[in-house]
Design a protein around this motif. Structure first.
Motif, PDB file in Angstrom:
ATOM      1  N   PRO B 133       0.837  -1.202   0.000  1.00  0.00           N
ATOM      2  CA  PRO B 133       0.000   0.000   0.000  1.00  0.00           C
ATOM      3  C   PRO B 133       0.873   1.253   0.000  1.00  0.00           C
ATOM      4  CG  PRO B 133      -0.649  -1.498   1.755  1.00  0.00           C
ATOM      5  CD  PRO B 133       0.603  -2.032   1.178  1.00  0.00           C
ATOM      6  N   ARG B 135      -0.031   3.999   1.263  1.00  0.00           N
ATOM      7  CA  ARG B 135      -0.125   4.404   2.675  1.00  0.00           C
ATOM      8  C   ARG B 135       0.126   3.181   3.531  1.00  0.00           C
ATOM      9  NH1 ARG B 135      -5.297   7.794   1.466  1.00  0.00           N
ATOM     10  NH2 ARG B 135      -5.831   5.758   0.715  1.00  0.00           N
ATOM     11  N   SER B 138      -2.476   0.459   5.099  1.00  0.00           N
ATOM     12  CA  SER B 138      -3.833   0.890   4.777  1.00  0.00           C
ATOM     13  C   SER B 138      -4.589  -0.253   4.115  1.00  0.00           C
ATOM     14  CB  SER B 138      -3.798   2.104   3.844  1.00  0.00           C
ATOM     15  OG  SER B 138      -5.020   2.183   3.144  1.00  0.00           O
ATOM     16  N   ASP B 141      -6.066   0.641   0.695  1.00  0.00           N
ATOM     17  CA  ASP B 141      -5.086   0.584  -0.384  1.00  0.00           C
ATOM     18  C   ASP B 141      -4.773  -0.860  -0.755  1.00  0.00           C
ATOM     19  OD1 ASP B 141      -4.950   3.246  -0.619  1.00  0.00           O
ATOM     20  OD2 ASP B 141      -2.821   3.459  -0.104  1.00  0.00           O
ATOM     21  N   LYS B 144      -7.358  -2.137  -2.959  1.00  0.00           N
ATOM     22  CA  LYS B 144      -7.198  -1.604  -4.321  1.00  0.00           C
ATOM     23  C   LYS B 144      -6.071  -2.330  -5.058  1.00  0.00           C
ATOM     24  CE  LYS B 144      -8.857   3.102  -3.683  1.00  0.00           C
ATOM     25  NZ  LYS B 144      -8.429   4.477  -3.451  1.00  0.00           N
TER      26      LYS B 144
ATOM     27  N   GLN C  51     -12.850   2.332  -7.518  1.00  0.00           N
ATOM     28  CA  GLN C  51     -11.801   2.686  -6.565  1.00  0.00           C
ATOM     29  C   GLN C  51     -11.809   4.177  -6.232  1.00  0.00           C
ATOM     30  OE1 GLN C  51      -7.984   1.317  -7.856  1.00  0.00           O
ATOM     31  NE2 GLN C  51      -8.471  -0.818  -7.485  1.00  0.00           N
ATOM     32  N   THR C 281      -6.451   8.505  -8.681  1.00  0.00           N
ATOM     33  CA  THR C 281      -6.774   7.082  -8.730  1.00  0.00           C
ATOM     34  C   THR C 281      -6.101   6.410  -9.920  1.00  0.00           C
ATOM     35  OG1 THR C 281      -8.937   7.774  -7.930  1.00  0.00           O
ATOM     36  CG2 THR C 281      -8.684   5.470  -8.507  1.00  0.00           C
ATOM     37  N   LYS C 284      -2.435   5.803  -9.244  1.00  0.00           N
ATOM     38  CA  LYS C 284      -2.136   4.667  -8.366  1.00  0.00           C
ATOM     39  C   LYS C 284      -2.400   3.360  -9.092  1.00  0.00           C
ATOM     40  CE  LYS C 284      -2.865   6.595  -3.809  1.00  0.00           C
ATOM     41  NZ  LYS C 284      -3.660   6.504  -2.583  1.00  0.00           N
ATOM     42  N   SER C 294       6.429  -0.865  -5.177  1.00  0.00           N
ATOM     43  CA  SER C 294       5.742   0.071  -4.298  1.00  0.00           C
ATOM     44  C   SER C 294       6.697   1.049  -3.624  1.00  0.00           C
ATOM     45  CB  SER C 294       4.950  -0.693  -3.260  1.00  0.00           C
ATOM     46  OG  SER C 294       5.723  -1.757  -2.768  1.00  0.00           O
TER      47      SER C 294
END
Ligand SMILES: Nc1ncnc2c1ncn2[C@@H]1O[C@H](COP(=O)(O)OP(=O)(O)OP(=O)(O)O)[C@@H](O)[C@H]1O
Ligand SMILES: [Mg+2]
Lengths: 504, 387, 327
Positions: B133, B135, B138, B141, B144, C51, C281, C284, C294
């Motif tokens: 994530p 964050r 999270s 996240d 997602k 999302q 969005t 990401k 990440s």
């Protein structure tokens, strides 16, 4: 009195450090234009605001007819039919013209939602009654010129259909044409029996529309007289409380060397077209023209606020490309703006801060600054310009409108600039202070500073300038030396009807 | 307009370069293993998807907490060894895309989880994508990320769920796309393709028995608990308490939370030492809090007089064992756990083989997971997951 | 003016009217679709929409507040609070719909307290809402003992699963909330007052408007929007999460700024905010889909948001520069 609709008795209003109103008696009859005059800070706006419910007075009474009233807010006053055009800017920048005019009493459709169509129609009608149908009612007011904004403010006040109207310096930002529309409208209002309180510094307006006149000085009422029982000089003396002789005074002066020149200078929007002007050291050059003639735009162009669209700009012999205010200020140019509220002052900051903000560096080239010296410098300017403020630490928003203008002037004077652009330098400034500013301009010129002055007041331009350019529709249509052309001739050129310009 | 244009161009460049980097970074392992994948049997041998058992509903809809936690015999595992020693002879038939999804990018435990998957990708010949994530920790996240991974068309997911229940909707989406999800550590609420990593309760049992033996099955002990809301901490504590029931002469004088933190471990122990001077042992729910306790003991002049048992076998914990400050800890081996999970996923993708059961504890008691003074040198040189 | 210059200025005008955030978004889409062949699929399109929903609603709320020259730092905490309260009340035995309504009302109540403190107490919104954020966070923590709380109910699944003509229900809900917000902003008195609060408070005072009432209404409406975001988030996560909204308020500010709303003068609107949220969005999602590790993602996101805002600001300045703001 038979048809008195509004009376105030012994109104007193104090602000920290100032007695803005000191036991003021005032009355207004229906169908009259009652003019309020006085120096900056005399209390004109304060009296208006007390009547409008925006300020609650510490003492005194207000009567509507025979009924005693005490307003808690402007809403109470509005409900009793008292509306105003304030000296302050009361438009909301990102609402459109119609929304601003009907702010907070928007017409609703049958779903209870705002009926934009009706609102825009009504707004249009109101503007038409002011001869301002060229204002697009769907445009956010942010994008209107200052004069257009002022007309919207007037339309807004009119939309309340008031019995009593207060105009606080409504013409300060208007051009002749708009002033005329306004006056025509005021006369109509008068005929329909509305009482009008009219605050202004423009003497020539008084005779034109006024019936009675009340003079305030330092929060006290000096006198109320019929307009045709008094002449200008008497009025001035009442306002200032001392004798005033000559208004415009210019010393003998010699111009040496050119400090500013433009060659076919144009902006990108076609509001300034191929302008050629020069300015010499020690010279005062006036630019006459109607509002919308491109004078302000020219000033903005020279000062670097708007980008150059074509042509060349030379300052002290150096060509300035990629103009920006930062660059121009570095070249020793200062500008006093037309719209002092939004461009000249940090209203929340003190008089002191505003006065020295741009000049600190020149006073204190080293790291440290001396508070004592700043106080000295600022106090000096406050005295010179007679800024009415209890002390120099006062936030500028608490000064009267005219005094704010003086602080803007002080700012550039203290910055020790060589070239000053004055855009309407005396707008909203009382006669006494006006003459001080004229004297100061004269002094600056003899000291070798150069001044480019834009003014809608033709007498001022003619009285103060060594040379005058006349602008019409973005172009320079004429040029003359001091005393060469009469006011009528210049006026004709401004309107674009005067034949050949005279050679210089 | 020029300035804006320049800015825009540089923006394009930055994005393009970074996306490009991401591409090449993830491509690297697959490039190096390309020969091995191409030499694998042709696709025709692969069973059609319809013949495969359904990856995530195979074990039914039972809650994860009801899973059988018995260890799987070492010989039945597709891998050999634990820690960085781990190896396998499973090979991917195709260049599968397998995502390792963790909770954050600061915890070394999770970083080694990623490292384990990367090693697995190299050994078995699949493409590894590591995601966390943006964050830290999270849940939203992480959900997602799983959704995006499904969109990206990954073949399998190895997951450290941030929240057992909260992650379920995302897992269900993977389920619908028939993507096997292997959970490590905290499981998802419902049984998925696989759960591996240690059985927290079993770790608690094992360490407690060991500590009890050390102090002669009697005396006073302190327990330093993990965060009260964390499931793994709760399970571990349950294991500790269950083990202690067989030692009636051991008295737990205090059991307080230190939230898995070294500083809190130190403070709590300092405070408790004011009250209880004659402690025989401390069981800390992770190495970090144990290390805090050791500092407190040293300050109180009690170093070496108290037996300390803990969990993780991380770098500092190992050093503490080596120099005798700590007595026992449990190798929780994130490196090996993810490696094992990857092997099971590859086996499934190859020929539809499911793991022997839903929960395969790893390392389990069968793998000799306790680290003590006796085996610390070997652990540090050959096994330690943090290396 | 000659015809050809007029045509030219028409085209440049048209191009200039497209907000920069939109073409930055299109740019990102182009890059990502080149990086991954999975990117330009319809399923990913709905994925991105879904999302973006929770942040979208919070960003609408934030935009309203920013238009009044404030910032609401409690919005994220409100989302968490709603997810927790809804589950908590349902767990306590209330019917799930009643619990949802109570949660919405509670969130609006929280908002109106914010509004009251800001206007009546004359406390800067930044401070007032920061306090509220802390209060809400600790209430959420107290209700859940710090962990997430959970209850099984088919409603959650149904809400996230439902589709109307191929578009997920939650997207429709968001579209509906957009309409409501739009109506409030442009078709009601309150909307005009929002622009007034941000643009010229003096004008409101001189019009005899008491600033307290509109402030309370605005913050309460923001509470309504965040509560819907909270309900949807609960459905998406099927649990009450005491920290789920942490930091959303800042992303919402970023989206608001990207959408062209200014922190001064009450300039802007909610239309642009949609694209601000989509940009975030999409960024990401694209980074995840193209497999960018990440560890880099946060830096990239921060950088791009920052650069977009700068580009946007520059472009706007050019625009007003060229239009030569009549002033
Ligand atoms: N809000 C305020 N707070 C403090 N002092 C104020 C405030 N408003 C006005 N004053 C002071 O009260 C006095 C009267 O101000 P007022 O605005 O009535 O003057 P004015 O006659 O309208 O002047 P001008 O012609 O410059 O507009 C000034 O000294 C001013 O500084
Ligand atoms: Mg005034």
């Amino acid at each position: 009195m038979d048809n008195v609709i509004l009376t105030t008795r012994a109104i007193t209003k104090e602000f920290p450090g100032v007695k803005a109103l000191d036991s003021v008696d005032f009355d207004l009859r229906s169908g009259e234009v009652h003019i309020l005059v006085g120096e900056n800070g005399a209390g004109k706006s304060t009296l208006s605001k007390v009547i409008l419910g925006a300020y609650i007075p510490e003492g005194g009474e207000i009567y509507l007819g025979d009924e005693k009233v005490s307003f808690k807010s402007t809403r109470d006053a509005l409900q009793r039919g008292i509306a105003a055009v304030y000296q302050e800017f009361t438009l909301i920048p990102y609402l459109n013209v119609a929304q601003n005019i009907f702010f907070n009493r928007e017409p609703r459709n049958k779903y209870g939602l705002i009926d934009h169509k009706k609102m825009e129609r009504d707004a249009k009608k109101l503007l038409e009654s002011l001869n301002c149908d060229y204002i697009n009612v769907k445009l956010p007011t942010k994008f209107l010129s200052v004069a257009e904004q002022q007309m919207v403010e007037i339309a807004k006040a009119l939309s309340f259909n008031p019995r009593i109207m207060v105009f606080d310096e409504p013409t300060a930002t208007l051009s002749e044409r708009e002033v005329e529309s306004l006056f025509r409208r005021i006369k109509k209002l008068k005929e329909s029996g509305i009482g009008i309180i009219y605050v202004s510094h423009r003497m020539q307006e008084f005779k034109h529309i006024g019936d009675r006149i009340t003079v305030l000085r330092d929060g006290k009422k000096i006198a109320t007289v019929n307009i045709d029982e008094v002449n200008d000089m008497e009025l001035v003396n009442m306002m200032v409380g001392r004798d005033i002789s000559q208004v415009y005074h210019r010393s003998e002066n010699h111009f040496t060397g050119e400090v500013l020149r433009t060659e076919k200078l144009s902006d990108k929007k076609g509001r300034v077209k191929e302008v050629d002007i020069t300015l010499n050291k020690g010279e005062i050059v006036g630019i006459a023209g109607l509002v919308g003639a491109g004078r302000t735009e020219l000033a903005r162009l020279i000062f670097g606020i708007d980008p150059i669209g074509g042509g060349k700009l030379f300052i002290k012999g150096k060509e300035i490309k990629d103009n920006s205010p930062v660059k121009i200020v570095k070249e020793g140019v200062g500008m006093v703006c037309e719209d002092r509220k939004r461009m000249g002052l940090a209203l929340n900051h003190s008089v002191m801060w505003n006065t020295v903000a741009v000049s600190l560096k020149s006073f204190f080239p080293k790291l440290l600054i001396s508070h004592k010296k700043i106080v000295e410098i600022v106090t000096d300017y406050v005295k010179q310009l007679r800024v009415a403020t209890p002390d120099i630490y006062r936030a500028c928003k608490n000064l009267s409108g005219g005094n704010q203008q003086k602080v803007v002037l002080a700012k550039w004077l203290s910055a020790n600039t060589d070239i000053m652009i004055f855009d309407e330098p005396t707008r909203g400034i009382d006669v006494g202070a006006k003459m001080e500013i004229y004297a100061m301009m004269d002094k600056l010129a003899t000291e070798g500073k150069s001044i480019l002055m834009i003014s809608s007041e033709l007498p001022e331009v003619i009285g103060m300038s060594d040379r005058i350019y006349i602008m019409n529709n973005g172009r320079i249509v004429g040029e003359c030396k001091r005393g060469e052309l009469s006011a009528d001739q210049i006026g004709a050129l401004m309107l674009g009807v005067g034949g050949d310009s005279c050679a210089s | 307009m020029k300035k804006v244009f320049l800015m825009a161009i540089s923006l394009i460049l930055v994005v393009a370069v970074l996306v490009g980097c991401g591409q090449s970074a993830t491509n690297k392992p697959s490039e190096s293993t390309a020969p091995s994948t191409s030499s694998e049997p042709a696709k025709s041998e692969e069973p059609k998807p319809s013949e495969k058992p359904l990856a995530n509903s195979y074990w039914g809809d039972a809650p994860a907490s009801e899973a059988d936690s018995a260890p799987v015999p070492i010989d039945n595992l597709p891998t050999e060894g634990i820690g960085i020693q781990i190896s396998t002879n499973v090979k991917a038939n195709e260049k599968y895309k397998i995502a390792i999804i963790v909770k954050n990018t600061t915890n070394p435990f999770l970083l080694k989880s990623i490292a384990g998957t990367e090693k697995a990708a190299k050994d078995m010949g699949f493409e590894c994508i590591s995601l966390a994530p943006a964050r830290q920790d999270s849940l939203e996240d992480q959900v997602k990320i799983i959704e995006d991974a499904i969109q990206q068309g990954v073949d399998g997911i190895i997951l450290h769920p941030i929240d057992s229940n909260g992650i379920m909707p995302a897992i269900r989406k993977a389920e619908e796309a028939n993507i096997p999800v292997a959970c490590i550590g905290t499981p998802a609420a419902k049984q998925t393709f696989l759960r591996t990593g240690v059985d927290y309760k079993a770790t608690g049992l094992l360490i407690t028995h060991h500590v009890a033996e050390q102090i002669g099955k009697k005396g006073k002990i302190i327990i330093l608990e993990g965060p009260p809301a964390a499931q793994n901490a709760q399970e571990r504590l349950a294991g500790i308490k269950e083990a202690l029931q067989s030692y009636p002469e051991i008295e737990v004088v205090a059991s307080q939370t230190t939230n898995f933190k070294r500083t809190e471990g130190m403070q709590v122990t300092e405070n408790l030492l004011q009250k209880y001077k004659d402690i025989d042992a401390i069981i800390a729910c992770n190495d970090e809090s144990a290390l805090g306790a050791i500092q407190a003991l040293k300050a109180a002049g009690l170093a070496g007089k108290v037996v300390i048992g803990s969990f993780d076998g991380n770098e500092d914990g190992s050093s503490a064992i080596k120099n005798g400050d700590m007595h026992v800890t449990y190798n929780t081996d994130p490196f090996g756990s993810t490696y094992l999970a990857a092997a099971y996923i590859v086996q499934y993708l190859n020929e539809g083989t499911m793991p022997p059961k839903y929960f395969v504890p790893f390392p389990s008691e069968l793998q000799n997971p306790l680290i003590t003074g006796a085996n610390i040198d070997q652990y540090m040189s050959d096994i330690a997951w943090w290396r | 003016m000659q015809a050809n210059t007029r045509a030219k200025s028409f085209i440049t005008d048209f191009v200039r009217k497209i907000p920069p955030v939109l073409w930055i978004t299109l740019l990102l889409i182009t890059i990502f679709s080149m990086a991954s062949d999975q990117y330009l699929k319809f399923s990913n399109f709905t994925n991105i929409l879904v999302q973006s929903v929770p942040l979208m609603l919070v960003a609408f709320a934030q935009t309203l507040i920013v238009l009044t020259q404030g910032t609401d730092l409690s919005l994220g905490a409100q989302v968490s609070f709603v997810t927790v309260l809804w589950i908590y009340l349902t767990k306590a035995g209330l019917p799930i719909y009643i619990a949802a309504i109570i949660s919405v009302v509670a969130s609006m109540f929280v908002g109106s307290i914010n509004g009251l403190i800001v206007s009546k107490g004359k406390i800067p919104p930044f401070i007032a809402t920061l306090g509220m954020q802390n209060i809400l966070n600790s209430i959420s923590m107290l209700l859940t003992a710090g962990a997430s709380i959970y209850i099984y109910h088919p409603l959650f699944y149904d809400v996230t699963k439902a589709k109307i003509i191929g578009i997920p229900l939650v997207v429709w809900i968001t579209a509906f909330m957009f309409m409501v917000t739009w109506v409030v902003l442009y078709k009601t008195k309150l909307g005009a007052q929002i622009f007034g609060l941000g643009g010229n408070q003096e004008a409101l005072t001189l019009a005899g408007i008491n600033l307290v009432k509109p402030s309370i209404k605005i913050y309460a409406f923001a509470g309504l929007l965040t509560s819907v975001s909270g309900l949807i988030t609960t459905c998406r996560l099927e649990s009450g999460q005491p920290v789920v909204g942490a930091g959303w308020e800042f992303e919402a500010v970023a989206a608001t700024l990207l959408g062209g709303t200014s922190l001064r003068e009450g300039k802007g609107g909610i239309g642009g905010t949609i694209f601000g949220v989509l940009l975030i969005t999409i960024l990401k999602n694209g980074l995840n889909i193209s497999g960018v590790p990440s560890l880099y993602q946060n830096a990239i996101i921060g950088l791009i948001i920052l650069m977009s805002i700068v580009i946007d600001a520059l472009a706007r300045r050019m625009k007003s520069y060229e239009e030569g703001a009549k002033l």
